[in-house]
Design an enzyme around this catalytic site. Structure first.
Site, PDB file in Angstrom:
ATOM      1  N   SER A 180      63.990  35.538  29.446  1.00 20.28           N
ATOM      2  CA  SER A 180      64.630  35.640  30.757  1.00 20.28           C
ATOM      3  C   SER A 180      63.743  35.101  31.861  1.00 20.28           C
ATOM      4  O   SER A 180      62.567  35.452  31.970  1.00 20.28           O
ATOM      5  CB  SER A 180      64.953  37.100  31.076  1.00 20.28           C
ATOM      6  OG  SER A 180      66.151  37.489  30.492  1.00 20.28           O
ATOM      7  N   ASP A 239      71.683  36.832  39.523  1.00 16.10           N
ATOM      8  CA  ASP A 239      70.511  37.248  38.748  1.00 16.10           C
ATOM      9  C   ASP A 239      69.322  36.300  38.939  1.00 16.10           C
ATOM     10  O   ASP A 239      68.854  35.668  37.998  1.00 16.10           O
ATOM     11  CB  ASP A 239      70.891  37.333  37.266  1.00 16.10           C
ATOM     12  CG  ASP A 239      69.829  38.040  36.440  1.00 16.10           C
ATOM     13  OD1 ASP A 239      68.893  38.609  37.031  1.00 16.10           O
ATOM     14  OD2 ASP A 239      69.948  38.017  35.198  1.00 16.10           O
ATOM     15  N   HIS A 293      66.741  40.584  36.958  1.00 21.78           N
ATOM     16  CA  HIS A 293      66.595  41.731  36.051  1.00 21.78           C
ATOM     17  C   HIS A 293      65.205  41.803  35.429  1.00 21.78           C
ATOM     18  O   HIS A 293      64.825  42.841  34.892  1.00 21.78           O
ATOM     19  CB  HIS A 293      67.681  41.711  34.963  1.00 21.78           C
ATOM     20  CG  HIS A 293      67.509  40.668  33.904  1.00 21.78           C
ATOM     21  ND1 HIS A 293      68.201  39.476  33.900  1.00 21.78           N
ATOM     22  CD2 HIS A 293      66.745  40.653  32.788  1.00 21.78           C
ATOM     23  CE1 HIS A 293      67.860  38.776  32.835  1.00 21.78           C
ATOM     24  NE2 HIS A 293      66.979  39.467  32.137  1.00 21.78           N
TER      25      HIS A 293
END
Length: 379
Positions: free
Chosen positions: A204, A128, A98
């Site tokens: 992230s 992911d 993402h």
């Protein structure tokens, strides 16, 4: 813990996007031992002495942090800002899918603030993770990986990344839970580590590192809520094989992202769609490049504000991170919506203020421009 509790908690889960490698660990009994041969005794006139196998001194916490930071990067894409880390000596970075979704190329910034172009060579659609290749980082030593790590609650960890655009940030904590699983958007997360180290937007793709050994345990990927202090990390052992397959055989064509749009940035770095120009606008502001940011505005917008006044309006604004960048096609262009978090320097101190912005983007004299914009604070 009751099923009802987790259902209510997971409804608050967020991907910490806008806002991690594979090296084999070789254990040696002694630094100068020859393969397959015993250590030889040394004769002296008095007695025979058997040398003691040398052990490499354990690194301090500070040394582990310093060594890790050299291999952790900030990644900027059309989706916003995230983190990543070197996991092999081919210049390949592990990150979250993402973080780079929708971009064939991304900007990678290292600890010493050098910037490089990175190419997305592998990306998951339901898991992911993604791999980004930076040729200039080839042959650099990667972060060591704990491939056979057996987690226990209470293990001390470090989370590295760029939360809210604050690069080279390290937070500490412990593994506070095991076996967490849930779905967010199109991604399925299974058997995650729950951690107490604070993580948020920009973390992230950053590595979860063993505080005692410096080995990567996982990729920091999600947080329960902004205020909870509970984060989640994908175990490195569960995704390493897939990452290595992408490194060995890069994807020739990246899959369509969740909303059906194709990856827009071509190999020359040209703007692919209207979202990219909005991301570029905020990247320019974050870098203090007000001339470039102003040049991206349409003539109607520029006629309403001089460059001097435009620049003055951002002098007390620091780094800006992006989240939830979306595109809605219209007859005369497109509407781009984005949530931003801006570092604002005020007399009372630095605050981080979030805004929800909408921009009309279209072509003017053959060039893509940001024609109009409006926004409001997120309380």
């Amino acid at each position: 813990m009751s099923k009802g509790f987790w259902m209510s908690t997971l409804s608050c889960l967020i991907i910490i996007g806008l806002g991690s490698g594979g090296a084999y660990i070789i254990h040696r009994s002694a630094e100068n031992q020859l393969a397959g041969q015993p250590l030889l005794a040394v004769q002296t006139s008095a007695k025979t002495v058997t040398p003691v196998a040398k052990t490499k001194p354990q690194k301090t916490r500070k040394e582990i942090i310093e060594d890790s930071q050299k291999r952790v990067v900030t990644i900027e894409s059309g989706s916003g800002l995230g983190s990543g880390f070197l996991y092999n000596n081919e210049g390949d970075l592990l990150t979250n899918a993402h973080v780079v979704a929708g971009s064939a190329q991304v900007t990678v910034r290292t600890l010493n603030h050098k910037e490089y172009k990175g190419k997305v060579i592998g990306i998951g659609t339901d898991i992911d993770i993604a791999v980004v290749r930076v040729q200039e980082l080839k042959k650099l030593d990667p972060l060591p990986v704990a491939e056979r790590y057996k987690p226990e609650i209470g293990d001390e960890i470090l989370a590295l990344g760029s939360p809210l655009g604050l690069e080279n940030t390290v937070t500490t904590g412990i593994i506070s839970g095991l076996g967490r699983s849930f779905d967010i958007d199109s991604y399925t997360y299974s058997n995650l580590y729950q951690i107490s180290a604070p993580i948020t937007h920009g973390n992230s793709g950053g590595p979860l590192v063993n505080a005692e050994t410096g080995e990567v345990l996982g990729i920091n990927s999600a947080a329960a809520t902004e205020e909870s202090g509970i984060g989640f990390s994908i175990p490195i052992s569960s995704i390493l094989q897939q990452a290595r397959e992408w490194s060995k055989t890069p994807m020739t064509k990246l899959p369509a992202i969740a909303d059906g749009d194709e990856y827009g940035t071509d190999s020359g770095g040209a703007v692919g769609d209207e979202r990219d120009i909005v991301a570029y606008f905020y990247q320019s502001l974050s870098n203090g490049d007000y001339v470039t940011a102003y040049s991206l505005l349409g003539s109607d917008w520029q006629s309403g504000i001089s460059y001097e006044n435009f620049r003055a309006g951002y002098l007390n604004t620091g780094y800006i991170t992006l989240d939830h960048l979306s595109l809605e096609e219209q007859a005369d262009g497109a509407m781009v919506r984005v949530e931003i978090t801006a570092e604002e320097r005020r007399k009372s101190g630095t605050v981080y203020q979030s805004y929800r912005m909408s921009y009309t983007v279209g072509y003017e004299n053959g060039e893509l421009k940001i024609l109009h914009g409006k926004g409001k604070k997120i309380q």
